[in-house]
Design a protein around this motif. Structure first.
Motif, PDB file in Angstrom:
ATOM      1  N   ILE A  61      51.870  45.975  38.620  1.00 43.53           N
ATOM      2  CA  ILE A  61      50.560  45.453  38.214  1.00 43.53           C
ATOM      3  C   ILE A  61      50.613  44.927  36.787  1.00 43.53           C
ATOM      4  O   ILE A  61      50.051  43.867  36.474  1.00 43.53           O
ATOM      5  N   LYS A  62      51.326  45.642  35.906  1.00 40.09           N
ATOM      6  CA  LYS A  62      51.434  45.186  34.523  1.00 40.09           C
ATOM      7  C   LYS A  62      52.253  43.911  34.403  1.00 40.09           C
ATOM      8  O   LYS A  62      52.168  43.203  33.398  1.00 40.09           O
ATOM      9  N   GLY A  63      53.045  43.597  35.432  1.00 42.46           N
ATOM     10  CA  GLY A  63      53.857  42.384  35.407  1.00 42.46           C
ATOM     11  C   GLY A  63      53.135  41.145  35.900  1.00 42.46           C
ATOM     12  O   GLY A  63      53.717  40.060  35.932  1.00 42.46           O
ATOM     13  N   VAL A  64      51.860  41.295  36.290  1.00 33.63           N
ATOM     14  CA  VAL A  64      51.085  40.166  36.815  1.00 33.63           C
ATOM     15  C   VAL A  64      49.935  39.864  35.849  1.00 33.63           C
ATOM     16  O   VAL A  64      49.012  40.668  35.726  1.00 33.63           O
ATOM     17  N   PRO A  65      49.953  38.710  35.183  1.00 30.04           N
ATOM     18  CA  PRO A  65      48.913  38.378  34.191  1.00 30.04           C
ATOM     19  C   PRO A  65      47.656  37.789  34.822  1.00 30.04           C
ATOM     20  O   PRO A  65      47.131  36.772  34.362  1.00 30.04           O
ATOM     21  N   TRP A  66      47.183  38.415  35.889  1.00 23.06           N
ATOM     22  CA  TRP A  66      45.973  37.960  36.574  1.00 23.06           C
ATOM     23  C   TRP A  66      44.850  38.960  36.336  1.00 23.06           C
ATOM     24  O   TRP A  66      45.066  40.050  35.822  1.00 23.06           O
TER      25      TRP A  66
ATOM     26  N   LEU B 211      41.618  34.226  43.001  1.00 22.69           N
ATOM     27  CA  LEU B 211      42.903  33.562  42.774  1.00 22.69           C
ATOM     28  C   LEU B 211      42.717  32.126  42.297  1.00 22.69           C
ATOM     29  O   LEU B 211      43.600  31.567  41.644  1.00 22.69           O
ATOM     30  N   SER B 212      41.589  31.542  42.624  1.00 22.07           N
ATOM     31  CA  SER B 212      41.352  30.143  42.240  1.00 22.07           C
ATOM     32  C   SER B 212      41.310  29.961  40.726  1.00 22.07           C
ATOM     33  O   SER B 212      41.545  28.861  40.222  1.00 22.07           O
ATOM     34  N   GLY B 213      41.037  31.038  39.993  1.00 25.18           N
ATOM     35  CA  GLY B 213      40.982  30.936  38.541  1.00 25.18           C
ATOM     36  C   GLY B 213      42.294  31.253  37.850  1.00 25.18           C
ATOM     37  O   GLY B 213      42.372  31.201  36.615  1.00 25.18           O
ATOM     38  N   GLU B 214      43.333  31.573  38.621  1.00 25.25           N
ATOM     39  CA  GLU B 214      44.630  31.916  38.030  1.00 25.25           C
ATOM     40  C   GLU B 214      45.526  30.682  37.906  1.00 25.25           C
ATOM     41  O   GLU B 214      45.435  29.753  38.715  1.00 25.25           O
ATOM     42  N   THR B 215      46.384  30.701  36.897  1.00 26.91           N
ATOM     43  CA  THR B 215      47.266  29.549  36.647  1.00 26.91           C
ATOM     44  C   THR B 215      48.748  29.911  36.608  1.00 26.91           C
ATOM     45  O   THR B 215      49.597  29.034  36.740  1.00 26.91           O
ATOM     46  N   ASP B 216      49.052  31.182  36.422  1.00 29.44           N
ATOM     47  CA  ASP B 216      50.449  31.603  36.304  1.00 29.44           C
ATOM     48  C   ASP B 216      50.971  32.085  37.658  1.00 29.44           C
ATOM     49  O   ASP B 216      50.701  33.207  38.081  1.00 29.44           O
ATOM     50  N   PHE B 217      51.723  31.223  38.325  1.00 29.06           N
ATOM     51  CA  PHE B 217      52.347  31.579  39.607  1.00 29.06           C
ATOM     52  C   PHE B 217      53.864  31.486  39.480  1.00 29.06           C
ATOM     53  O   PHE B 217      54.554  31.057  40.403  1.00 29.06           O
ATOM     54  N   SER B 218      54.360  31.908  38.332  1.00 26.22           N
ATOM     55  CA  SER B 218      55.789  31.856  38.061  1.00 26.22           C
ATOM     56  C   SER B 218      56.531  32.946  38.832  1.00 26.22           C
ATOM     57  O   SER B 218      55.919  33.758  39.545  1.00 26.22           O
ATOM     58  N   PHE B 219      57.830  33.001  38.656  1.00 24.30           N
ATOM     59  CA  PHE B 219      58.680  33.863  39.472  1.00 24.30           C
ATOM     60  C   PHE B 219      58.334  35.345  39.346  1.00 24.30           C
ATOM     61  O   PHE B 219      58.147  36.040  40.355  1.00 24.30           O
ATOM     62  N   VAL B 220      58.240  35.856  38.107  1.00 28.69           N
ATOM     63  CA  VAL B 220      58.029  37.295  37.912  1.00 28.69           C
ATOM     64  C   VAL B 220      56.701  37.769  38.507  1.00 28.69           C
ATOM     65  O   VAL B 220      56.676  38.760  39.263  1.00 28.69           O
ATOM     66  N   PRO B 221      55.569  37.117  38.213  1.00 27.48           N
ATOM     67  CA  PRO B 221      54.318  37.572  38.838  1.00 27.48           C
ATOM     68  C   PRO B 221      54.344  37.534  40.361  1.00 27.48           C
ATOM     69  O   PRO B 221      53.822  38.447  41.015  1.00 27.48           O
TER      70      PRO B 221
END
Length: 276
Positions: A24-29, A186-196
């Motif tokens: 959870i701490k690894g996901v900036p959502w 989810l529509s307001g999130e922008t970081d969909f990089s590998f780690v998250p």
């Protein structure tokens, strides 16, 4: 042999659940977006298990209350982890057996033995340490939500022990509810990089999906006291993984509270669980 296998399944489930804090701490959502995504994945896992096992989905009042309790537990835990830290959140969630005891005592008239009352006193003393530390550190809201997740988790236990209850149906429907609540965010999130994305996948498949399938199978052949002791490794492992990954530590006052909470839960499982 079946009881031994059930205990191993529960131990594996607890280890899978313990990755929740670090992932959870690894996901900036936002907390709701995280919970929606992991519940959507978990619902697919649980639904596949139900279909593969040829089990019909049940629906009644007990199942509905169990699903609501699970949805509240998962949402409140994510919020608490974000606001107060993974160690605080998981230890407060594991106050659930004490709330089960209080409900049976106050609502059902089942007077607990002295050992169980002593466990209650120790737990709430430990909670007091978290509250006092939260006032100083500005994490009081997170600790309150963590405590709320413990109350909700107790509801899951109480409902699923009713004769008309069905654990797997409640798990599946609770996961669907969590997904429906959180996915719009989810529509307001922008970081969909590998780690998250890896963290979300791990949360959905392992921490909330396979773990609950294993719990459902494990408790079918394991006595409640043994099951509780085995799954109590989760609040011990969660802070370890977070400390190793992020360097997050409990303060001295919160650590004292953690010791009180954890020891009282273990004591309750070994001395007070007979009232259930």
């Amino acid at each position: 042999m079946k009881q031994k296998n059930g205990a191993w399944l529960l131990a594996l489930a607890a280890m899978l659940c313990s990755i929740g804090g670090v992932c959870i701490k690894g996901v900036p959502w936002t907390p709701l977006a995280i919970n929606g995504a992991r519940n959507a994945i978990a619902a697919c896992i649980t639904g596949a298990f139900l279909w593969r096992a040829g089990r019909r989905l049940r629906w009644n009042g007990a199942v509905a209350c169990g699903a609501l309790s699970l949805a509240l537990t998962t949402n409140l835990y994510v919020f608490a982890t974000k606001l107060a830290g993974a160690a605080n959140a998981i230890l407060l969630m594991y106050t659930a057996p004490i709330f089960v005891l209080l409900y049976l005592w106050l609502a059902k008239g089942q007077k607990p033995p002295r050992a169980a009352v002593a466990a209650c006193v120790l737990v709430f003393a430990g909670i007091g340490c978290f509250v006092a530390d939260g006032l100083a550190a500005g994490t009081l809201l997170g600790n309150a939500l963590g405590l709320g997740s413990g109350v909700a988790y107790a509801g899951v236990f109480l409902v699923n022990t009713e004769p008309e209850g069905d654990a797997m149906s409640s798990y599946f429907l609770g996961q669907v509810a969590g997904a429906l609540i959180g996915l719009p965010f989810l529509s307001g999130e922008t970081d969909f990089s590998f780690v998250p994305m890896v963290c979300i996948f791990a949360l959905g498949v392992f921490q909330l999906g396979l773990s609950y399938v294993l719990i459902a199978r494990g408790i079918a052949t394991t006595p409640p006291m043994t099951a509780s002791l085995v799954t109590a490794i989760e609040p011990i492992l969660t802070p370890v993984w977070v400390a190793l990954a992020y360097g997050e530590r409990l303060s001295g006052f919160s650590l004292a509270g953690a010791v009180l909470v954890l020891c009282s839960v273990v004591w309750f499982n070994t001395r007070g669980r007979k009232v259930l």
